[in-house]
Scaffold this motif. Structure first.
Motif, PDB file in Angstrom:
ATOM      1  N   ARG A 241       7.207   0.611   3.804  1.00 31.58           N
ATOM      2  CA  ARG A 241       6.400   1.617   4.512  1.00 31.58           C
ATOM      3  C   ARG A 241       4.959   1.117   4.603  1.00 31.58           C
ATOM      4  NH1 ARG A 241       3.716   5.809   2.172  1.00 31.58           N
ATOM      5  NH2 ARG A 241       5.007   5.627   0.280  1.00 31.58           N
ATOM      6  N   ILE A 242       4.474   0.955   5.815  1.00 31.67           N
ATOM      7  CA  ILE A 242       3.109   0.481   6.037  1.00 31.67           C
ATOM      8  C   ILE A 242       2.315   1.603   6.693  1.00 31.67           C
ATOM      9  CG2 ILE A 242       1.640  -1.311   7.027  1.00 31.67           C
ATOM     10  CD1 ILE A 242       3.631  -2.391   5.019  1.00 31.67           C
ATOM     11  N   ASP A 243       1.614   2.393   5.884  1.00 32.62           N
ATOM     12  CA  ASP A 243       0.776   3.468   6.405  1.00 32.62           C
ATOM     13  C   ASP A 243      -0.687   3.059   6.482  1.00 32.62           C
ATOM     14  OD1 ASP A 243       2.994   5.123   6.597  1.00 32.62           O
ATOM     15  OD2 ASP A 243       2.714   5.973   4.600  1.00 32.62           O
ATOM     16  N   GLY A 244      -1.072   2.014   5.750  1.00 28.73           N
ATOM     17  CA  GLY A 244      -2.437   1.529   5.777  1.00 28.73           C
ATOM     18  C   GLY A 244      -2.616   0.440   6.820  1.00 28.73           C
ATOM     19  N   ALA A 262      -5.259   2.150   2.541  1.00 26.98           N
ATOM     20  CA  ALA A 262      -5.297   0.820   1.934  1.00 26.98           C
ATOM     21  C   ALA A 262      -5.455  -0.237   3.030  1.00 26.98           C
ATOM     22  CB  ALA A 262      -4.043   0.565   1.126  1.00 26.98           C
ATOM     23  N   ARG A 263      -5.997  -1.417   2.635  1.00 29.06           N
ATOM     24  CA  ARG A 263      -6.200  -2.504   3.595  1.00 29.06           C
ATOM     25  C   ARG A 263      -5.700  -3.815   3.006  1.00 29.06           C
ATOM     26  NH1 ARG A 263     -11.911  -3.549   5.348  1.00 29.06           N
ATOM     27  NH2 ARG A 263     -10.862  -4.555   7.101  1.00 29.06           N
ATOM     28  N   THR A 279      -7.112   1.072  -1.649  1.00 32.15           N
ATOM     29  CA  THR A 279      -7.168  -0.266  -2.248  1.00 32.15           C
ATOM     30  C   THR A 279      -7.314  -1.317  -1.157  1.00 32.15           C
ATOM     31  OG1 THR A 279      -5.997   0.209  -4.295  1.00 32.15           O
ATOM     32  CG2 THR A 279      -5.737  -2.000  -3.423  1.00 32.15           C
ATOM     33  N   GLU A 280      -8.047  -2.371  -1.457  1.00 31.43           N
ATOM     34  CA  GLU A 280      -8.192  -3.491  -0.530  1.00 31.43           C
ATOM     35  C   GLU A 280      -7.699  -4.771  -1.190  1.00 31.43           C
ATOM     36  OE1 GLU A 280     -11.555  -4.230   2.391  1.00 31.43           O
ATOM     37  OE2 GLU A 280     -12.002  -5.749   0.849  1.00 31.43           O
ATOM     38  N   VAL A 281      -6.817  -5.475  -0.504  1.00 28.53           N
ATOM     39  CA  VAL A 281      -6.350  -6.800  -0.923  1.00 28.53           C
ATOM     40  C   VAL A 281      -6.865  -7.784   0.115  1.00 28.53           C
ATOM     41  CG1 VAL A 281      -4.350  -8.256  -1.364  1.00 28.53           C
ATOM     42  CG2 VAL A 281      -4.299  -5.835  -2.028  1.00 28.53           C
ATOM     43  N   ARG A 282      -7.707  -8.717  -0.319  1.00 25.65           N
ATOM     44  CA  ARG A 282      -8.360  -9.630   0.620  1.00 25.65           C
ATOM     45  C   ARG A 282      -8.235 -11.071   0.107  1.00 25.65           C
ATOM     46  NH1 ARG A 282     -12.351  -9.365   4.601  1.00 25.65           N
ATOM     47  NH2 ARG A 282     -12.474  -7.079   4.347  1.00 25.65           N
ATOM     48  N   ASP A 283      -7.834 -11.969   1.010  1.00 25.16           N
ATOM     49  CA  ASP A 283      -7.774 -13.405   0.691  1.00 25.16           C
ATOM     50  C   ASP A 283      -6.963 -13.650  -0.579  1.00 25.16           C
ATOM     51  OD1 ASP A 283      -9.502 -13.876   2.870  1.00 25.16           O
ATOM     52  OD2 ASP A 283     -11.260 -13.536   1.599  1.00 25.16           O
ATOM     53  N   SER A 284      -5.834 -12.960  -0.716  1.00 26.51           N
ATOM     54  CA  SER A 284      -5.080 -12.997  -1.969  1.00 26.51           C
ATOM     55  C   SER A 284      -3.583 -13.058  -1.718  1.00 26.51           C
ATOM     56  CB  SER A 284      -5.406 -11.757  -2.826  1.00 26.51           C
ATOM     57  OG  SER A 284      -6.761 -11.758  -3.222  1.00 26.51           O
ATOM     58  N   TYR A 285      -2.864 -13.297  -2.799  1.00 26.43           N
ATOM     59  CA  TYR A 285      -1.400 -13.231  -2.795  1.00 26.43           C
ATOM     60  C   TYR A 285      -0.974 -12.191  -3.815  1.00 26.43           C
ATOM     61  CZ  TYR A 285       3.373 -14.397  -4.229  1.00 26.43           C
ATOM     62  OH  TYR A 285       4.695 -14.337  -4.561  1.00 26.43           O
TER      63      TYR A 285
END
Length: 355
Positions: A241-244, A262-263, A279-285
């Motif tokens: 489910r992708i709501d962000g 979320a991003r 929550t933000e996940v950036r340049d990550s795995y």
């Protein structure tokens, strides 16, 4: 029928997380362990729930409220000190009255809930029904001994030399006869009123005590290893489910949940994973079996098989795995320290140093 939910333990095996948070509220797949139990109770058709609370009472009250969000009517029962499971029954006497009840340890997790168990108890109504499961090392649990006919003949609490590998699961079903039993026992060598002693009293006085072997998944989430394992199990059942927001430079693979707000930016997320709101996940795995709670920041890092609680940040630290990270935590790289060799060499030495 009522329910008695125990949420007053100190959670020493989950420290330092539980220095500042109730162990029953540590989340798996971004939902407090306690909430899974309350939902199971509601699904079994029980609406009146007494919640035993201790030092973390305010936090439990804030999280659960009056129980309406679970379809329950919750009453809080203070326990000044954690003096044993039977002591919890003792102080809940007035609340429970003459009703049958299920006692549920708030840090236990049972896949599939307890509806079938409650229905069977209502139909046959033994004096007590205990749940058992086979464990590799039963010394940390209450242990049951069965005779050749499968009847419960003895119970021991955390024995040094267990008589079986059958550990008691943290769900018990009782009729009101248990109240006489908890009044009849004395504190154990640990200084607690043990529920195993109370059930043994029932056995010794000829009461009808039955057992059910739990064949599904059960965990006592009292330590980090078990908490991560429960998180893994729950995440295996999530639906994508992708709501962000997920930008075009990012890749999400498999059962990934990105909550609203979320991003995911320039990152790779391989499910099962849950990423909380804000929550933000950036340049990550972010790898499999990871749950990240709300309002976290993950940048320039790798994260796998871990739980991150709300309002925490992880920046530029390479790879993290098999970890439980609390609330309002900051994880950053350590300052670079110049490398050096310290030598004490005798005369005419020859040394090779790899640089």
């Amino acid at each position: 029928m009522k329910a008695l939910v125990l949420s007053g333990g100190a959670g020493t095996r989950l420290r330092p997380i539980t220095h500042t948070s109730a162990k029953q509220l540590v989340p798996v797949a971004n939902k407090a362990v306690l909430f899974y139990g309350l939902e199971s109770i509601a699904a079994a058709g029980i609406t009146e729930v007494g919640v035993i609370v201790g030092d973390t009472a305010d936090e439990i009250r804030e999280a659960v409220g009056d129980g309406a969000s679970f379809g329950l009517d919750v009453t809080y029962l203070p326990q000044a000190r954690p003096l044993g499971l039977a002591h919890a029954v003792l102080i809940a006497r007035d609340y429970l009255g003459d009703d049958d009840f299920v006692m549920y340890l708030g840090d236990n997790f049972i896949v599939g809930g307890i509806t079938g168990l409650v229905d069977a108890f209502r139909h046959t109504r033994p004096d007590a029904q205990i749940l058992l499961t086979r464990v590799p090392d039963p010394r940390a649990f209450g242990v049951a001994e069965l005779n050749g006919c499968g009847q419960v003949v003895g119970l021991e609490e955390k024995p040094d030399h267990p008589k079986s590998d059958l550990a008691l699961v943290g769900v018990y079903l009782f009729t009101p006869v248990i109240h006489e039993a908890v009044r009849a026992i004395s504190p154990s060598r640990r200084g607690e009123l043990e529920i195993t002693h109370a059930i043994q009293h029932l056995i010794d006085t000829g009461a009808d005590v039955r057992s059910t072997l739990v064949k599904g998944y059960w965990k006592d989430t009292g330590n980090v290893v078990d908490m991560l394992e429960v998180n893994r199990t729950v995440l295996e059942s999530v639906e994508r489910r992708i709501d962000g927001d997920v930008d075009g430079r990012s890749e999400t693979i498999g059962r990934v949940v990105v909550e609203e707000g979320a991003r995911v930016v320039n990152s790779r997320v391989v499910g099962p994973v849950v990423i909380g709101a804000g929550t933000e996940v950036r340049d990550s795995y972010v790898g499999p079996f990871t749950s990240i709670a709300e309002n976290c920041r993950i940048t320039d890092s790798e994260l796998e098989f871990s739980i991150v609680l709300r309002d925490s940040s992880i920046h530029g630290v390479g790879r993290i795995e098999n970890s439980l990270i609390g609330r309002h935590v900051e994880v950053t790289p350590a300052p670079v320290v110049p490398s050096a060799h310290r030598l004490v060499l005798g005369d005419h030495s020859k040394v090779q140093i790899h640089t």
